[in-house]
Design a protein around this motif. Structure first.
Motif, PDB file in Angstrom:
ATOM      1  N   MET A 152       0.835  -1.205   0.000  1.00  0.00           N
ATOM      2  CA  MET A 152       0.000   0.000   0.000  1.00  0.00           C
ATOM      3  C   MET A 152       0.871   1.256   0.000  1.00  0.00           C
ATOM      4  O   MET A 152       1.952   1.280   0.584  1.00  0.00           O
ATOM      5  CB  MET A 152      -0.906   0.021   1.234  1.00  0.00           C
ATOM      6  CG  MET A 152      -1.954  -1.079   1.242  1.00  0.00           C
ATOM      7  SD  MET A 152      -2.941  -1.068   2.753  1.00  0.00           S
ATOM      8  CE  MET A 152      -3.832   0.461   2.577  1.00  0.00           C
ATOM      9  N   MET A 153       0.372   2.283  -0.659  1.00  0.00           N
ATOM     10  CA  MET A 153       1.081   3.561  -0.673  1.00  0.00           C
ATOM     11  C   MET A 153       0.928   4.264   0.664  1.00  0.00           C
ATOM     12  O   MET A 153      -0.136   4.205   1.285  1.00  0.00           O
ATOM     13  CB  MET A 153       0.516   4.466  -1.774  1.00  0.00           C
ATOM     14  CG  MET A 153       0.871   4.064  -3.174  1.00  0.00           C
ATOM     15  SD  MET A 153       0.190   5.264  -4.363  1.00  0.00           S
ATOM     16  CE  MET A 153      -1.490   4.661  -4.493  1.00  0.00           C
ATOM     17  N   ARG A 154       1.981   4.933   1.102  1.00  0.00           N
ATOM     18  CA  ARG A 154       1.930   5.768   2.300  1.00  0.00           C
ATOM     19  C   ARG A 154       1.699   7.210   1.856  1.00  0.00           C
ATOM     20  O   ARG A 154       2.484   7.761   1.079  1.00  0.00           O
ATOM     21  CB  ARG A 154       3.223   5.663   3.104  1.00  0.00           C
ATOM     22  CG  ARG A 154       3.459   4.283   3.697  1.00  0.00           C
ATOM     23  CD  ARG A 154       4.812   4.217   4.400  1.00  0.00           C
ATOM     24  NE  ARG A 154       4.907   5.180   5.492  1.00  0.00           N
ATOM     25  CZ  ARG A 154       5.556   6.344   5.435  1.00  0.00           C
ATOM     26  NH1 ARG A 154       6.180   6.707   4.320  1.00  0.00           N
ATOM     27  NH2 ARG A 154       5.601   7.163   6.471  1.00  0.00           N
ATOM     28  N   ALA A 155       0.634   7.814   2.356  1.00  0.00           N
ATOM     29  CA  ALA A 155       0.274   9.161   1.929  1.00  0.00           C
ATOM     30  C   ALA A 155       0.288  10.135   3.098  1.00  0.00           C
ATOM     31  O   ALA A 155       0.073   9.752   4.257  1.00  0.00           O
ATOM     32  CB  ALA A 155      -1.109   9.161   1.278  1.00  0.00           C
ATOM     33  N   PHE A 156       0.542  11.395   2.775  1.00  0.00           N
ATOM     34  CA  PHE A 156       0.485  12.473   3.761  1.00  0.00           C
ATOM     35  C   PHE A 156      -0.370  13.579   3.158  1.00  0.00           C
ATOM     36  O   PHE A 156      -0.230  13.909   1.969  1.00  0.00           O
ATOM     37  CB  PHE A 156       1.890  12.991   4.069  1.00  0.00           C
ATOM     38  CG  PHE A 156       1.982  13.783   5.346  1.00  0.00           C
ATOM     39  CD1 PHE A 156       2.417  13.186   6.517  1.00  0.00           C
ATOM     40  CD2 PHE A 156       1.627  15.132   5.381  1.00  0.00           C
ATOM     41  CE1 PHE A 156       2.510  13.903   7.705  1.00  0.00           C
ATOM     42  CE2 PHE A 156       1.708  15.864   6.558  1.00  0.00           C
ATOM     43  CZ  PHE A 156       2.155  15.251   7.735  1.00  0.00           C
ATOM     44  N   VAL A 157      -1.259  14.165   3.961  1.00  0.00           N
ATOM     45  CA  VAL A 157      -2.189  15.187   3.483  1.00  0.00           C
ATOM     46  C   VAL A 157      -1.910  16.509   4.189  1.00  0.00           C
ATOM     47  O   VAL A 157      -1.850  16.565   5.415  1.00  0.00           O
ATOM     48  CB  VAL A 157      -3.658  14.779   3.743  1.00  0.00           C
ATOM     49  CG1 VAL A 157      -4.618  15.860   3.237  1.00  0.00           C
ATOM     50  CG2 VAL A 157      -3.969  13.440   3.081  1.00  0.00           C
ATOM     51  N   VAL A 158      -1.740  17.587   3.395  1.00  0.00           N
ATOM     52  CA  VAL A 158      -1.537  18.930   3.956  1.00  0.00           C
ATOM     53  C   VAL A 158      -2.574  19.880   3.365  1.00  0.00           C
ATOM     54  O   VAL A 158      -2.641  20.059   2.147  1.00  0.00           O
ATOM     55  CB  VAL A 158      -0.116  19.467   3.665  1.00  0.00           C
ATOM     56  CG1 VAL A 158       0.062  20.854   4.294  1.00  0.00           C
ATOM     57  CG2 VAL A 158       0.948  18.510   4.191  1.00  0.00           C
ATOM     58  N   ASP A 159      -3.376  20.478   4.228  1.00  0.00           N
ATOM     59  CA  ASP A 159      -4.408  21.441   3.815  1.00  0.00           C
ATOM     60  C   ASP A 159      -4.746  22.274   5.040  1.00  0.00           C
ATOM     61  O   ASP A 159      -4.864  21.732   6.142  1.00  0.00           O
ATOM     62  CB  ASP A 159      -5.656  20.701   3.308  1.00  0.00           C
ATOM     63  CG  ASP A 159      -6.622  21.615   2.559  1.00  0.00           C
ATOM     64  OD1 ASP A 159      -6.944  22.694   3.098  1.00  0.00           O
ATOM     65  OD2 ASP A 159      -7.067  21.240   1.463  1.00  0.00           O
ATOM     66  N   ASP A 160      -4.902  23.585   4.870  1.00  0.00           N
ATOM     67  CA  ASP A 160      -5.178  24.435   6.031  1.00  0.00           C
ATOM     68  C   ASP A 160      -6.607  24.306   6.535  1.00  0.00           C
ATOM     69  O   ASP A 160      -6.930  24.805   7.611  1.00  0.00           O
ATOM     70  CB  ASP A 160      -4.869  25.908   5.711  1.00  0.00           C
ATOM     71  CG  ASP A 160      -5.817  26.485   4.667  1.00  0.00           C
ATOM     72  OD1 ASP A 160      -6.471  27.494   4.951  1.00  0.00           O
ATOM     73  OD2 ASP A 160      -5.878  25.920   3.561  1.00  0.00           O
ATOM     74  N   GLU A 161      -7.473  23.607   5.772  1.00  0.00           N
ATOM     75  CA  GLU A 161      -8.849  23.405   6.203  1.00  0.00           C
ATOM     76  C   GLU A 161      -8.982  22.036   6.877  1.00  0.00           C
ATOM     77  O   GLU A 161      -8.872  20.992   6.218  1.00  0.00           O
ATOM     78  CB  GLU A 161      -9.802  23.479   5.010  1.00  0.00           C
ATOM     79  CG  GLU A 161     -10.148  24.886   4.577  1.00  0.00           C
ATOM     80  CD  GLU A 161     -11.111  25.557   5.547  1.00  0.00           C
ATOM     81  OE1 GLU A 161     -11.870  24.853   6.233  1.00  0.00           O
ATOM     82  OE2 GLU A 161     -11.098  26.797   5.613  1.00  0.00           O
ATOM     83  N   PRO A 162      -9.231  21.977   8.201  1.00  0.00           N
ATOM     84  CA  PRO A 162      -9.349  20.692   8.897  1.00  0.00           C
ATOM     85  C   PRO A 162     -10.386  19.757   8.292  1.00  0.00           C
ATOM     86  O   PRO A 162     -10.149  18.543   8.194  1.00  0.00           O
ATOM     87  CB  PRO A 162      -9.747  21.100  10.332  1.00  0.00           C
ATOM     88  CG  PRO A 162      -9.210  22.490  10.486  1.00  0.00           C
ATOM     89  CD  PRO A 162      -9.359  23.126   9.135  1.00  0.00           C
ATOM     90  N   LEU A 163     -11.527  20.306   7.864  1.00  0.00           N
ATOM     91  CA  LEU A 163     -12.564  19.455   7.285  1.00  0.00           C
ATOM     92  C   LEU A 163     -12.111  18.842   5.969  1.00  0.00           C
ATOM     93  O   LEU A 163     -12.413  17.677   5.677  1.00  0.00           O
ATOM     94  CB  LEU A 163     -13.852  20.252   7.080  1.00  0.00           C
ATOM     95  CG  LEU A 163     -14.585  20.692   8.352  1.00  0.00           C
ATOM     96  CD1 LEU A 163     -15.838  21.484   7.992  1.00  0.00           C
ATOM     97  CD2 LEU A 163     -14.955  19.486   9.204  1.00  0.00           C
ATOM     98  N   ALA A 164     -11.381  19.618   5.170  1.00  0.00           N
ATOM     99  CA  ALA A 164     -10.872  19.095   3.905  1.00  0.00           C
ATOM    100  C   ALA A 164      -9.860  17.975   4.161  1.00  0.00           C
ATOM    101  O   ALA A 164      -9.832  16.967   3.438  1.00  0.00           O
ATOM    102  CB  ALA A 164     -10.229  20.214   3.095  1.00  0.00           C
ATOM    103  N   VAL A 165      -9.023  18.142   5.193  1.00  0.00           N
ATOM    104  CA  VAL A 165      -8.044  17.110   5.548  1.00  0.00           C
ATOM    105  C   VAL A 165      -8.750  15.819   5.951  1.00  0.00           C
ATOM    106  O   VAL A 165      -8.425  14.727   5.472  1.00  0.00           O
ATOM    107  CB  VAL A 165      -7.134  17.597   6.704  1.00  0.00           C
ATOM    108  CG1 VAL A 165      -6.305  16.437   7.251  1.00  0.00           C
ATOM    109  CG2 VAL A 165      -6.215  18.707   6.222  1.00  0.00           C
TER     110      VAL A 165
END
Length: 260
Positions: A1-14
């Motif tokens: 499985m791919m390891r992903a990291f998510v960066v977004d200033d909107e908590p709901l979008a994250v």
């Protein structure tokens, strides 16, 4: 499985994107962050297989953050900008997802990432010499977005029914109970965008963000009253004379738009 990291200033979008990634069964979310500065240390120490990165964030853009990473992971940009502005940059070392992210588009991006990982056999496609040129062109294209390229309508979906709203009729957008609403004189409509998405997507000559959870249609602004702690109240022209709080740090920008 791919390891992903998510960066977004909107908590709901994250949270939404992280949930969608986990539900594919193809991705393990290694971490998330709403602060690009904080994310840098984690990403440098433990680079993921793929980074899902918002473009417009306060303090640091996604382009600036990516430029500070070495090595740079495979990156999927998330953005509220229209597809036409990005199509020219869809090359092997870059992909994008338009907000709100749809499952089929996410699946397309994951397919592309898997092909790239196999093709480069562990190397980072972002090391290709054209990478910085691509980012520079994309940033330039978004800076020169023309006023006539902004939408004039927005949709609200309720079950199988889609309601089309003229933006001129929307007095303001606001976030409440994990949802975003378009307010009109008649009623409030749920829209599938965060306030941050709308701030990026709509014409800044007509819409101004006055609070973390509020974006106002300047055409409906009636009067601005001083409030306590450096804040203000913006009263609208609607029948209810709606009063909206203006955050202290956003007051100068609002005054600039109103010619005060």
């Amino acid at each position: 499985m791919m390891r992903a990291f998510v960066v977004d200033d909107e908590p709901l979008a994250v949270k939404r994107l992280a949930r969608m990634l986990e539900e594919t069964g193809r991705v393990a979310v290694a971490g998330t962050s709403t602060d690009p500065v904080d994310a840098l240390a984690t990403l440098t120490e433990k680079p993921p297989d793929v980074l899902f990165l918002d473009i417009q964030m306060p303090g640091m853009t996604g382009f600036e953050m990516l430029g500070m990473l070495d090595p740079q992971p495979l990156t999927v940009f998330t953005t509220a900008y229209d597809q036409y502005a990005l199509q020219a940059f869809e090359v092997n070392s870059i992909d994008y997802l338009l907000k709100p992210v749809e499952e089929r588009h996410l699946a397309r991006a994951l397919d592309k990432i898997e092909r790239l990982r196999a093709a480069y056999s562990g190397a980072t496609p972002a090391e290709a010499p054209e990478w910085k040129s691509i980012l520079a062109q994309l940033a330039e294209a978004m800076r020169h977005r023309q006023p006539d390229e902004y939408p004039e309508r927005i949709t609200s979906r309720l079950g199988e029914r889609i309601h089309i709203l003229e933006l001129a009729q929307v007095t303001h957008f606001f976030a409440q109970d994990k949802l975003t609403y378009a307010a009109t004189e008649d009623k409030n409509y749920v829209v599938d965008h965060t306030v941050s998405d709308l701030e990026q997507r709509l014409d800044p000559k007509h819409f101004c963000r006055i609070h973390r959870g509020t974006l106002v249609n300047l055409a409906w602004a009636k009067e601005l009253d001083a409030w306590f702690a450096g804040r203000a109240l913006l009263r609208l022209k609607d029948a209810r004379s709606t009063a909206l709080q203006v955050a202290r740090e956003r007051l100068p920008e609002l005054k600039k738009h109103l010619g005060i």
